[in-house]
Design a protein around this motif. Structure first.
Motif, PDB file in Angstrom:
ATOM      1  N   LYS A 104      45.410   5.593  16.836  1.00 36.61           N
ATOM      2  CA  LYS A 104      45.573   6.948  17.380  1.00 36.61           C
ATOM      3  C   LYS A 104      47.021   7.411  17.258  1.00 36.61           C
ATOM      4  CE  LYS A 104      44.897   9.803  21.409  1.00 36.61           C
ATOM      5  NZ  LYS A 104      44.821   9.876  22.840  1.00 36.61           N
ATOM      6  N   GLN A 121      34.114 -10.162  27.519  1.00 34.47           N
ATOM      7  CA  GLN A 121      34.680  -8.805  27.527  1.00 34.47           C
ATOM      8  C   GLN A 121      35.197  -8.491  26.127  1.00 34.47           C
ATOM      9  OE1 GLN A 121      37.790  -9.214  30.441  1.00 34.47           O
ATOM     10  NE2 GLN A 121      39.307  -9.814  28.921  1.00 34.47           N
ATOM     11  N   ASN A 122      35.407  -7.206  25.878  1.00 34.15           N
ATOM     12  CA  ASN A 122      35.988  -6.823  24.596  1.00 34.15           C
ATOM     13  C   ASN A 122      37.334  -7.499  24.428  1.00 34.15           C
ATOM     14  OD1 ASN A 122      33.928  -5.183  23.697  1.00 34.15           O
ATOM     15  ND2 ASN A 122      34.863  -3.296  24.424  1.00 34.15           N
ATOM     16  N   HIS A 123      37.598  -7.937  23.231  1.00 29.18           N
ATOM     17  CA  HIS A 123      38.873  -8.572  22.924  1.00 29.18           C
ATOM     18  C   HIS A 123      39.993  -7.550  23.076  1.00 29.18           C
ATOM     19  CE1 HIS A 123      41.802 -11.056  20.904  1.00 29.18           C
ATOM     20  NE2 HIS A 123      40.925 -12.039  20.861  1.00 29.18           N
ATOM     21  N   SER A 124      41.140  -7.979  23.583  1.00 27.32           N
ATOM     22  CA  SER A 124      42.275  -7.070  23.799  1.00 27.32           C
ATOM     23  C   SER A 124      42.763  -6.452  22.490  1.00 27.32           C
ATOM     24  CB  SER A 124      43.419  -7.806  24.485  1.00 27.32           C
ATOM     25  OG  SER A 124      43.860  -8.887  23.678  1.00 27.32           O
ATOM     26  N   ILE A 158      40.955  -5.123  20.252  1.00 28.02           N
ATOM     27  CA  ILE A 158      40.204  -3.886  19.996  1.00 28.02           C
ATOM     28  C   ILE A 158      40.955  -2.702  20.586  1.00 28.02           C
ATOM     29  CG2 ILE A 158      38.092  -2.598  20.525  1.00 28.02           C
ATOM     30  CD1 ILE A 158      36.581  -5.257  20.346  1.00 28.02           C
ATOM     31  N   ASP A 159      41.368  -2.826  21.845  1.00 34.12           N
ATOM     32  CA  ASP A 159      42.127  -1.748  22.486  1.00 34.12           C
ATOM     33  C   ASP A 159      43.451  -1.509  21.779  1.00 34.12           C
ATOM     34  OD1 ASP A 159      40.164  -1.338  24.403  1.00 34.12           O
ATOM     35  OD2 ASP A 159      41.115  -2.683  25.865  1.00 34.12           O
ATOM     36  N   ALA A 160      44.137  -2.582  21.429  1.00 39.91           N
ATOM     37  CA  ALA A 160      45.426  -2.449  20.744  1.00 39.91           C
ATOM     38  C   ALA A 160      45.266  -1.725  19.416  1.00 39.91           C
ATOM     39  CB  ALA A 160      46.047  -3.828  20.526  1.00 39.91           C
ATOM     40  N   LYS A 161      44.220  -2.059  18.671  1.00 42.35           N
ATOM     41  CA  LYS A 161      43.997  -1.406  17.373  1.00 42.35           C
ATOM     42  C   LYS A 161      43.661   0.069  17.566  1.00 42.35           C
ATOM     43  CE  LYS A 161      41.474  -1.563  13.062  1.00 42.35           C
ATOM     44  NZ  LYS A 161      40.567  -2.288  12.189  1.00 42.35           N
ATOM     45  N   GLN A 162      42.835   0.391  18.547  1.00 43.19           N
ATOM     46  CA  GLN A 162      42.486   1.788  18.802  1.00 43.19           C
ATOM     47  C   GLN A 162      43.713   2.608  19.187  1.00 43.19           C
ATOM     48  OE1 GLN A 162      39.381   1.279  21.720  1.00 43.19           O
ATOM     49  NE2 GLN A 162      37.767   1.359  20.177  1.00 43.19           N
ATOM     50  N   LYS A 163      44.558   2.070  20.062  1.00 42.73           N
ATOM     51  CA  LYS A 163      45.773   2.780  20.484  1.00 42.73           C
ATOM     52  C   LYS A 163      46.729   2.967  19.315  1.00 42.73           C
ATOM     53  CE  LYS A 163      45.567   1.286  25.283  1.00 42.73           C
ATOM     54  NZ  LYS A 163      46.148   0.394  26.287  1.00 42.73           N
TER      55      LYS A 163
END
Length: 135
Positions: A89, A76-79, A81-86
């Motif tokens: 933003k 799965q995508n590494h967590s 990635i989501d943290a960096k995107q949030k």
């Protein structure tokens, strides 16, 4: 320039951002005492993003980035990635509030030029929050 809150003083990365960008924003009349907490949030999020990027480098070296294995053994995508995107933003949104993008500066400038005559209440608000700069 407003003094940084304790949470910024305790974080070297956030404090560096406060000093770097805060000085410029204060001189431009954008950073005032009324903006202190929002600007602190911006500085803390910049520091948070830097830490995320450091963790991404470590995960890349370890071969666990950009994917990780979940409890079912699936990739799965590494967590991070989501943290960096949030984080990116949120930084963009907060930075925009201080005119730290071309579109935000244009909007602030247009608003300042269209203000015309000002009431006493509006002038009093400027004393607290600072005037909107016209570039």
């Amino acid at each position: 320039m407003p003094t940084p809150p304790n949470k910024v003083l305790k974080n070297a990365l956030a404090l560096a951002e406060w000093k770097s960008m805060g000085s410029m924003l204060h001189k431009a009349g954008v950073l005032t005492l009324g903006d202190r907490q929002m600007f602190a949030n911006y500085c803390m999020e910049v520091a948070h993003l830097e830490l995320i990027e450091e963790k991404i480098l470590v995960a890349t070296r370890e071969g666990t980035f950009p994917f990780s294995i979940n409890a079912n053994g699936m990739s799965q995508n590494h967590s991070l990635i989501d943290a960096k995107q949030k984080s990116t933003k949120l930084i963009s949104e907060l930075a925009s509030a201080f005119g730290l993008s071309a579109s935000a500066r244009a909007r602030l400038s247009a608003n300042a030029q269209s203000q015309g005559a000002r009431t006493k209440a509006e002038k009093d608000e400027d004393d607290l929050l600072g005037p909107v700069p016209v570039n």
